[in-house]
Design a protein around this motif. Structure first.
Motif, PDB file in Angstrom:
ATOM      1  N   ILE A  41      11.423   2.246  -7.311  1.00  0.00           N
ATOM      2  CA  ILE A  41      10.358   1.691  -8.137  1.00  0.00           C
ATOM      3  C   ILE A  41      10.169   0.206  -7.852  1.00  0.00           C
ATOM      4  CG2 ILE A  41       9.693   1.143 -10.520  1.00  0.00           C
ATOM      5  CD1 ILE A  41      11.099   3.804 -11.315  1.00  0.00           C
ATOM      6  N   LEU A  42      11.271  -0.523  -7.719  1.00  0.00           N
ATOM      7  CA  LEU A  42      11.157  -1.953  -7.429  1.00  0.00           C
ATOM      8  C   LEU A  42      10.532  -2.187  -6.057  1.00  0.00           C
ATOM      9  CD1 LEU A  42      14.545  -3.289  -8.883  1.00  0.00           C
ATOM     10  CD2 LEU A  42      12.266  -3.362  -9.919  1.00  0.00           C
ATOM     11  N   THR A  43      10.863  -1.342  -5.099  1.00  0.00           N
ATOM     12  CA  THR A  43      10.227  -1.444  -3.779  1.00  0.00           C
ATOM     13  C   THR A  43       8.747  -1.107  -3.874  1.00  0.00           C
ATOM     14  OG1 THR A  43      12.299  -0.864  -2.671  1.00  0.00           O
ATOM     15  CG2 THR A  43      10.271  -0.612  -1.397  1.00  0.00           C
ATOM     16  N   GLU A  44       8.441  -0.079  -4.668  1.00  0.00           N
ATOM     17  CA  GLU A  44       7.037   0.323  -4.825  1.00  0.00           C
ATOM     18  C   GLU A  44       6.222  -0.786  -5.473  1.00  0.00           C
ATOM     19  OE1 GLU A  44       4.270   3.190  -3.753  1.00  0.00           O
ATOM     20  OE2 GLU A  44       6.447   3.154  -3.397  1.00  0.00           O
ATOM     21  N   ARG A  45       6.825  -1.525  -6.392  1.00  0.00           N
ATOM     22  CA  ARG A  45       6.127  -2.672  -6.978  1.00  0.00           C
ATOM     23  C   ARG A  45       5.757  -3.676  -5.890  1.00  0.00           C
ATOM     24  NH1 ARG A  45       6.158  -3.958 -12.471  1.00  0.00           N
ATOM     25  NH2 ARG A  45       6.161  -6.159 -11.883  1.00  0.00           N
TER      26      ARG A  45
ATOM     27  N   SER B 262     -17.590 -13.031  -0.699  1.00  0.00           N
ATOM     28  CA  SER B 262     -17.392 -14.184   0.165  1.00  0.00           C
ATOM     29  C   SER B 262     -15.934 -14.600   0.019  1.00  0.00           C
ATOM     30  CB  SER B 262     -18.318 -15.342  -0.247  1.00  0.00           C
ATOM     31  OG  SER B 262     -17.883 -15.915  -1.462  1.00  0.00           O
ATOM     32  N   THR B 263     -15.562 -15.718   0.610  1.00  0.00           N
ATOM     33  CA  THR B 263     -14.182 -16.180   0.488  1.00  0.00           C
ATOM     34  C   THR B 263     -13.968 -16.993  -0.792  1.00  0.00           C
ATOM     35  OG1 THR B 263     -14.724 -18.133   1.799  1.00  0.00           O
ATOM     36  CG2 THR B 263     -13.807 -16.238   2.967  1.00  0.00           C
ATOM     37  N   PHE B 264     -14.989 -17.097  -1.641  1.00  0.00           N
ATOM     38  CA  PHE B 264     -14.898 -17.947  -2.817  1.00  0.00           C
ATOM     39  C   PHE B 264     -14.938 -17.198  -4.151  1.00  0.00           C
ATOM     40  CE2 PHE B 264     -16.935 -20.537   0.487  1.00  0.00           C
ATOM     41  CZ  PHE B 264     -16.057 -21.611   0.543  1.00  0.00           C
ATOM     42  N   ASP B 265     -15.415 -15.967  -4.173  1.00  0.00           N
ATOM     43  CA  ASP B 265     -15.761 -15.358  -5.454  1.00  0.00           C
ATOM     44  C   ASP B 265     -14.926 -14.143  -5.843  1.00  0.00           C
ATOM     45  OD1 ASP B 265     -16.701 -13.569  -3.607  1.00  0.00           O
ATOM     46  OD2 ASP B 265     -18.753 -13.517  -4.354  1.00  0.00           O
ATOM     47  N   ALA B 266     -13.762 -13.959  -5.236  1.00  0.00           N
ATOM     48  CA  ALA B 266     -12.925 -12.825  -5.618  1.00  0.00           C
ATOM     49  C   ALA B 266     -12.406 -13.000  -7.043  1.00  0.00           C
ATOM     50  CB  ALA B 266     -11.750 -12.688  -4.653  1.00  0.00           C
ATOM     51  N   TRP B 267     -12.537 -11.940  -7.841  1.00  0.00           N
ATOM     52  CA  TRP B 267     -11.964 -11.965  -9.189  1.00  0.00           C
ATOM     53  C   TRP B 267     -10.436 -11.947  -9.085  1.00  0.00           C
ATOM     54  CZ3 TRP B 267     -14.777  -8.690 -13.420  1.00  0.00           C
ATOM     55  CH2 TRP B 267     -16.124  -9.078 -13.488  1.00  0.00           C
ATOM     56  N   VAL B 268      -9.787 -12.684  -9.964  1.00  0.00           N
ATOM     57  CA  VAL B 268      -8.324 -12.772  -9.944  1.00  0.00           C
ATOM     58  C   VAL B 268      -7.750 -11.571 -10.694  1.00  0.00           C
ATOM     59  CG1 VAL B 268      -6.324 -14.167 -10.566  1.00  0.00           C
ATOM     60  CG2 VAL B 268      -8.474 -15.285  -9.862  1.00  0.00           C
ATOM     61  N   PRO B 269      -6.986 -10.706 -10.020  1.00  0.00           N
ATOM     62  CA  PRO B 269      -6.473  -9.486 -10.668  1.00  0.00           C
ATOM     63  C   PRO B 269      -5.234  -9.783 -11.498  1.00  0.00           C
ATOM     64  CG  PRO B 269      -5.760  -9.558  -8.392  1.00  0.00           C
ATOM     65  CD  PRO B 269      -6.576 -10.805  -8.612  1.00  0.00           C
ATOM     66  N   VAL B 270      -5.395  -9.901 -12.802  1.00  0.00           N
ATOM     67  CA  VAL B 270      -4.265 -10.240 -13.670  1.00  0.00           C
ATOM     68  C   VAL B 270      -3.403  -9.015 -13.944  1.00  0.00           C
ATOM     69  CG1 VAL B 270      -3.605 -11.075 -15.956  1.00  0.00           C
ATOM     70  CG2 VAL B 270      -5.456 -12.197 -14.698  1.00  0.00           C
ATOM     71  N   ILE B 271      -4.027  -7.899 -14.327  1.00  0.00           N
ATOM     72  CA  ILE B 271      -3.228  -6.694 -14.586  1.00  0.00           C
ATOM     73  C   ILE B 271      -4.065  -5.455 -14.315  1.00  0.00           C
ATOM     74  CG2 ILE B 271      -3.715  -6.549 -17.079  1.00  0.00           C
ATOM     75  CD1 ILE B 271      -0.569  -5.965 -17.301  1.00  0.00           C
ATOM     76  N   ARG B 272      -3.454  -4.511 -13.598  1.00  0.00           N
ATOM     77  CA  ARG B 272      -4.109  -3.263 -13.223  1.00  0.00           C
ATOM     78  C   ARG B 272      -3.316  -2.083 -13.780  1.00  0.00           C
ATOM     79  NH1 ARG B 272      -3.767  -1.741  -8.044  1.00  0.00           N
ATOM     80  NH2 ARG B 272      -2.249  -3.265  -7.253  1.00  0.00           N
ATOM     81  N   LEU B 273      -3.973  -0.920 -13.812  1.00  0.00           N
ATOM     82  CA  LEU B 273      -3.310   0.284 -14.305  1.00  0.00           C
ATOM     83  C   LEU B 273      -2.108   0.644 -13.444  1.00  0.00           C
ATOM     84  CD1 LEU B 273      -3.457   2.559 -16.435  1.00  0.00           C
ATOM     85  CD2 LEU B 273      -4.664   3.919 -14.731  1.00  0.00           C
ATOM     86  N   ALA B 274      -2.189   0.410 -12.132  1.00  0.00           N
ATOM     87  CA  ALA B 274      -1.065   0.728 -11.253  1.00  0.00           C
ATOM     88  C   ALA B 274       0.193   0.001 -11.704  1.00  0.00           C
ATOM     89  CB  ALA B 274      -1.410   0.364  -9.811  1.00  0.00           C
ATOM     90  N   GLU B 275       0.051  -1.253 -12.127  1.00  0.00           N
ATOM     91  CA  GLU B 275       1.220  -1.987 -12.626  1.00  0.00           C
ATOM     92  C   GLU B 275       1.746  -1.344 -13.904  1.00  0.00           C
ATOM     93  OE1 GLU B 275       2.664  -6.252 -14.527  1.00  0.00           O
ATOM     94  OE2 GLU B 275       0.666  -6.130 -13.617  1.00  0.00           O
ATOM     95  N   VAL B 276       0.858  -0.975 -14.813  1.00  0.00           N
ATOM     96  CA  VAL B 276       1.284  -0.365 -16.072  1.00  0.00           C
ATOM     97  C   VAL B 276       2.043   0.934 -15.805  1.00  0.00           C
ATOM     98  CG1 VAL B 276       0.493   0.610 -18.261  1.00  0.00           C
ATOM     99  CG2 VAL B 276      -0.600  -1.449 -17.348  1.00  0.00           C
ATOM    100  N   MET B 277       1.573   1.727 -14.860  1.00  0.00           N
ATOM    101  CA  MET B 277       2.272   2.961 -14.511  1.00  0.00           C
ATOM    102  C   MET B 277       3.669   2.668 -13.982  1.00  0.00           C
ATOM    103  SD  MET B 277      -0.949   4.974 -12.743  1.00  0.00           S
ATOM    104  CE  MET B 277       0.011   6.396 -12.197  1.00  0.00           C
ATOM    105  N   LEU B 278       3.795   1.637 -13.162  1.00  0.00           N
ATOM    106  CA  LEU B 278       5.102   1.289 -12.616  1.00  0.00           C
ATOM    107  C   LEU B 278       6.004   0.664 -13.679  1.00  0.00           C
ATOM    108  CD1 LEU B 278       3.984   0.005  -9.105  1.00  0.00           C
ATOM    109  CD2 LEU B 278       5.346   2.053  -9.595  1.00  0.00           C
ATOM    110  N   ILE B 279       5.409  -0.027 -14.658  1.00  0.00           N
ATOM    111  CA  ILE B 279       6.202  -0.529 -15.787  1.00  0.00           C
ATOM    112  C   ILE B 279       6.803   0.636 -16.550  1.00  0.00           C
ATOM    113  CG2 ILE B 279       6.040  -1.620 -18.061  1.00  0.00           C
ATOM    114  CD1 ILE B 279       4.028  -3.590 -16.841  1.00  0.00           C
ATOM    115  N   LYS B 280       5.980   1.633 -16.851  1.00  0.00           N
ATOM    116  CA  LYS B 280       6.507   2.797 -17.584  1.00  0.00           C
ATOM    117  C   LYS B 280       7.560   3.526 -16.754  1.00  0.00           C
ATOM    118  CE  LYS B 280       5.459   7.099 -19.947  1.00  0.00           C
ATOM    119  NZ  LYS B 280       4.465   8.112 -20.354  1.00  0.00           N
ATOM    120  N   ALA B 281       7.308   3.660 -15.464  1.00  0.00           N
ATOM    121  CA  ALA B 281       8.279   4.340 -14.611  1.00  0.00           C
ATOM    122  C   ALA B 281       9.622   3.617 -14.627  1.00  0.00           C
ATOM    123  CB  ALA B 281       7.740   4.430 -13.182  1.00  0.00           C
ATOM    124  N   GLU B 282       9.593   2.294 -14.512  1.00  0.00           N
ATOM    125  CA  GLU B 282      10.849   1.536 -14.519  1.00  0.00           C
ATOM    126  C   GLU B 282      11.542   1.634 -15.872  1.00  0.00           C
ATOM    127  OE1 GLU B 282      12.586  -2.997 -13.858  1.00  0.00           O
ATOM    128  OE2 GLU B 282      10.561  -2.500 -13.144  1.00  0.00           O
TER     129      GLU B 282
END
Length: 494
Positions: free
Chosen positions: A432-436, A370-390
């Motif tokens: 990488i910054l654009t990809e983020r 619904s429009t009320f119950d989305a989990w808040v995405p704090v950190i995902r693997l995609a971010e971690v991969m881009l952190i390592k890449a940077e």
């Protein structure tokens, strides 16, 4: 530590039984009422709340309940960062945030500040009372609870210091440049109003040092996985602590540590991996099974039912639809939103009923069921991969780092995007910054990615160029807090 199933966890999360005096403890930071006349929350004395293992378990869940604060990590603090970035259009509802002309009396600033410190005080109050009743659960179980408290406190401080203080890249050791570092909690209203609690701001460096300390200690104790799908995604784990450490070191410019902690996640025995498609990570049906979502703030329709707060309401085309996707995002380099799976499959549209033209684009990252119950995405693997890449890209000052290029293209391959072959280190970092921006849009990185990399926020729409460390790229401290506390220094320009 024995994490219960989803239904028990959710019941606990909504019960708010746990920490008796949290409402009083929060008065350390702000005063709206005569707190010394209030009764403890739910009239439950801390001695009762910590009297047996079951109640202590409920008290621990109460810290995650505090994390759901709709004005803070219930989602709003992520939205505030994105309103000051380039990828979301400025929403009229969030007056002055996206236009960089807030005032210290702004209610959003006050509510964000108080929401963050309520959460921190709940972790502190929990830890103090657990220490006095540790024998009830034993040292091993208690150690797990302390670790969760430290993780939640560090997470809260990350967003507070990056909302109300200049980025670490500016002047981290300047006196009173950060936010107050509070590691204890008052016992009652009288203690909460004691003059000793009128504290000064700490330095940005001191806040970062404490976050790193908390997360390092927590990671040494937290489980890799709990055996419960809900808890593995909505409670602190070793992977969540390491992922947040990698982000914090990235913000510090400590590329080696950012790389190393990203590796701790990528090589974890939990075997994190990208979901099959970008949209899959945001499907409500996958919240508890996704191997990509490392930590999220769990929500349900009862946690944040207000149409003025839920992320799905603000970002969703079928909710309030306050926050639409900007043309600047849709026209980013290396991003064909017509074919990239982070484009059309994750967009929804408002259509002109007269001529059928698209009049606005919205993200579908926060639809939930619904429009009320989305989990808040704090950190995902995609971010971690881009952190390592940077981190790799910045460490290798010669030719573009091959491992960084591979990580970049692994993210793009999942989205069916074209392969990139940067020719220089500078081009790779730019890619990488654009990809983020493409990958992490609408997840709370909007303005902070510009600030930490010392890039000015370009003029856009009616907004003039903002220096990366300008006075108004950060929130003012709430006027009520500065007025109440003569030791609290206001941000420059407010």
């Amino acid at each position: 530590m024995n994490f219960k199933n989803k239904s028990n966890f959710t019941t606990r999360l909504n019960s708010r039984l746990a920490i008796g005096a949290v409402a009083l403890a929060s008065a350390v930071m702000f005063s709206c009422s005569k707190v010394n006349e209030q009764q403890p929350y739910a009239k439950l004395d801390p001695k009762d709340a910590f009297s047996n293992p079951e109640r202590i378990g409920k008290a621990a869940v109460g810290m995650y309940d505090a994390l759901q604060n709709p004005e803070f990590l219930g989602g709003r603090v992520l939205l505030y960062a994105d309103q000051r970035g380039l990828d979301a259009n400025i929403a009229g509802y969030f007056t002055n945030i996206g236009t960089f002309d807030m005032q210290s009396i702004n209610n959003f600033a006050f509510n964000c500040w108080s929401g963050g410190y309520r959460t921190i005080n709940e972790t502190n109050f929990f830890s103090i009372n657990l220490k006095e009743n540790e024998a009830v659960v034993g040292p091993t179980v208690a150690a797990g609870y302390y670790a969760e408290a430290k993780f939640i406190r560090a997470l809260s401080y990350f967003y507070l210091v990056n909302t109300f203080a200049q980025t670490y890249a500016d002047q981290p050791t300047a006196a009173e440049s950060g936010v107050p570092l509070i590691l204890t909690a008052p016992r009652d209203g009288a203690e909460a109003t004691d003059p000793k609690n009128k504290v000064k701001r700490n330095t940005v460096q001191e806040i970062y040092d404490q976050m790193i300390k908390d997360l390092t200690e927590a990671a040494a104790v937290l489980p890799v996985k709990t055996g419960d799908a809900f808890a593995d995604h909505a409670r602190a784990t070793k992977g969540a602590a390491h992922a947040l450490l990698s982000r914090i070191y990235l913000y510090q410019g400590n590329w080696a540590k950012a790389r190393d902690f990203a590796d701790s996640v990528l090589l974890s025995s939990n075997k994190y991996e990208l979901d099959a498609t970008p949209a899959a990570a945001f499907s409500a049906g996958n919240y508890q099974t996704s191997k990509e979502r490392i930590f999220s703030v769990a929500m349900n329709s009862g946690d944040n039912p207000n149409t003025n707060n839920a992320l799905g309401q603000h970002y969703g085309s079928n909710g309030r639809a306050d926050v639409s996707i900007s043309k600047l995002y849709r026209t980013l380099p290396n991003f064909d939103y017509q074919t990239d799976l982070r484009g059309k499959p994750l967009f929804s549209y408002n259509i002109n009923k007269d001529n059928g033209d698209t009049i606005a684009f919205y993200t579908k990252k926060f639809f939930g069921t619904s429009t009320f119950d989305a989990w808040v995405p704090v950190i995902r693997l995609a971010e971690v991969m881009l952190i390592k890449a940077e981190a790799l890209a910045r460490l290798n000052t010669g030719a573009p780092d091959a491992a960084a290029v591979k990580l970049l293209n692994d993210i793009r391959a999942r989205a069916k995007a074209s392969v990139l072959a940067p020719a220089t280190q500078a081009e790779l970092i730019t890619n990488i910054l654009t990809e983020r921006r493409i990958e992490l849009a609408f997840e709370g990185h909007g303005v902070t990615d510009f600030q930490r990399t010392k890039r000015d926020i370009p003029a856009h729409g009616n907004v003039v160029l903002q220096k990366w460390n300008g006075n108004y790229t950060i929130f003012p401290l709430p006027f009520a807090e500065v007025e109440r506390n003569p030791n609290m220094k206001q941000n420059e320009g407010y």
